[in-house]
Scaffold this motif. Sequence first.
Motif, PDB file in Angstrom:
ATOM      1  N   GLY A  69       0.806  -1.216   0.000  1.00 15.47           N
ATOM      2  CA  GLY A  69       0.000   0.000   0.000  1.00 15.47           C
ATOM      3  C   GLY A  69       0.835   1.259   0.000  1.00 15.47           C
ATOM      4  N   VAL A  70       1.705   1.410  -0.967  1.00  6.60           N
ATOM      5  CA  VAL A  70       2.585   2.571  -1.046  1.00  6.60           C
ATOM      6  C   VAL A  70       1.772   3.846  -1.266  1.00  6.60           C
ATOM      7  CG1 VAL A  70       3.043   2.303  -3.514  1.00  6.60           C
ATOM      8  CG2 VAL A  70       4.677   3.493  -2.090  1.00  6.60           C
ATOM      9  N   SER A  71       2.102   4.881  -0.518  1.00  4.94           N
ATOM     10  CA  SER A  71       1.413   6.163  -0.609  1.00  4.94           C
ATOM     11  C   SER A  71       2.178   7.107  -1.547  1.00  4.94           C
ATOM     12  CB  SER A  71       1.311   6.800   0.775  1.00  4.94           C
ATOM     13  OG  SER A  71       0.848   8.121   0.678  1.00  4.94           O
ATOM     14  N   THR A  72       1.438   7.811  -2.399  1.00  8.36           N
ATOM     15  CA  THR A  72       2.050   8.802  -3.280  1.00  8.36           C
ATOM     16  C   THR A  72       1.600  10.209  -2.902  1.00  8.36           C
ATOM     17  OG1 THR A  72       0.281   8.565  -4.898  1.00  8.36           O
ATOM     18  CG2 THR A  72       2.224   7.164  -5.188  1.00  8.36           C
ATOM     19  N   ALA A  73       0.969  10.358  -1.758  1.00 10.75           N
ATOM     20  CA  ALA A  73       0.414  11.645  -1.338  1.00 10.75           C
ATOM     21  C   ALA A  73       1.480  12.728  -1.181  1.00 10.75           C
ATOM     22  CB  ALA A  73      -0.360  11.485  -0.038  1.00 10.75           C
ATOM     23  N   LEU A  74       2.631  12.397  -0.605  1.00 10.28           N
ATOM     24  CA  LEU A  74       3.692  13.397  -0.416  1.00 10.28           C
ATOM     25  C   LEU A  74       4.172  13.948  -1.755  1.00 10.28           C
ATOM     26  CD1 LEU A  74       5.823  11.660   2.366  1.00 10.28           C
ATOM     27  CD2 LEU A  74       4.353  13.652   2.611  1.00 10.28           C
ATOM     28  N   LEU A  75       4.329  13.076  -2.734  1.00  6.41           N
ATOM     29  CA  LEU A  75       4.751  13.507  -4.061  1.00  6.41           C
ATOM     30  C   LEU A  75       3.663  14.340  -4.723  1.00  6.41           C
ATOM     31  CD1 LEU A  75       6.758  13.521  -6.377  1.00  6.41           C
ATOM     32  CD2 LEU A  75       5.832  11.312  -7.094  1.00  6.41           C
ATOM     33  N   GLY A  76       2.407  13.928  -4.581  1.00  8.04           N
ATOM     34  CA  GLY A  76       1.297  14.695  -5.142  1.00  8.04           C
ATOM     35  C   GLY A  76       1.215  16.097  -4.567  1.00  8.04           C
ATOM     36  N   GLU A  77       1.408  16.221  -3.249  1.00  9.44           N
ATOM     37  CA  GLU A  77       1.396  17.537  -2.597  1.00  9.44           C
ATOM     38  C   GLU A  77       2.555  18.396  -3.086  1.00  9.44           C
ATOM     39  OE1 GLU A  77       1.461  16.911   1.609  1.00  9.44           O
ATOM     40  OE2 GLU A  77      -0.368  15.711   1.564  1.00  9.44           O
ATOM     41  N   TYR A  78       3.721  17.797  -3.214  1.00  8.01           N
ATOM     42  CA  TYR A  78       4.903  18.530  -3.686  1.00  8.01           C
ATOM     43  C   TYR A  78       4.659  19.076  -5.090  1.00  8.01           C
ATOM     44  CZ  TYR A  78       9.623  19.450  -5.350  1.00  8.01           C
ATOM     45  OH  TYR A  78      10.735  20.050  -5.894  1.00  8.01           O
ATOM     46  N   LEU A  79       4.140  18.242  -5.972  1.00  7.60           N
ATOM     47  CA  LEU A  79       3.886  18.684  -7.347  1.00  7.60           C
ATOM     48  C   LEU A  79       2.766  19.723  -7.405  1.00  7.60           C
ATOM     49  CD1 LEU A  79       4.242  15.311  -9.237  1.00  7.60           C
ATOM     50  CD2 LEU A  79       5.831  17.232  -9.241  1.00  7.60           C
ATOM     51  N   GLY A  80       1.766  19.586  -6.532  1.00  9.00           N
ATOM     52  CA  GLY A  80       0.690  20.587  -6.478  1.00  9.00           C
ATOM     53  C   GLY A  80       1.212  21.943  -6.068  1.00  9.00           C
ATOM     54  N   GLN A  81       2.086  21.984  -5.079  1.00  9.56           N
ATOM     55  CA  GLN A  81       2.680  23.254  -4.645  1.00  9.56           C
ATOM     56  C   GLN A  81       3.559  23.830  -5.740  1.00  9.56           C
ATOM     57  OE1 GLN A  81       4.838  22.258  -1.110  1.00  9.56           O
ATOM     58  NE2 GLN A  81       3.005  22.117   0.164  1.00  9.56           N
TER      59      GLN A  81
END
Length: 86
Positions: A69-81
């Motif tokens: 269950g790898v999370s990609t949320a941190l990367l998604g937030e970084y790219l959103g910013q």
Amino acid sequence: MGCRARVAKRELLRVTAGSSTDGRPAVVPDPTATSPGRGAHLHPTSECYELAVRRKAFPRALRIPAGTGVSTALLGEYLGQRDHQA
């Protein structure tokens, strides 16, 4: 990794396997490309990120065991910013 287009390495964002705030495996951005361990590269765009998520490319590229269950949320937030700053 997402769109698989070939460009110079300096134009790509390196990501590594790390952990989220709750200790689960996560994909972590490495903009300075200095973190130890296996890394993968993708265009620093939301489109390329979404394509990589849809293709389930992160666990394969970073050799994260299936079913964790790898999370990609941190990367998604970084790219959103990053998108909002540009």
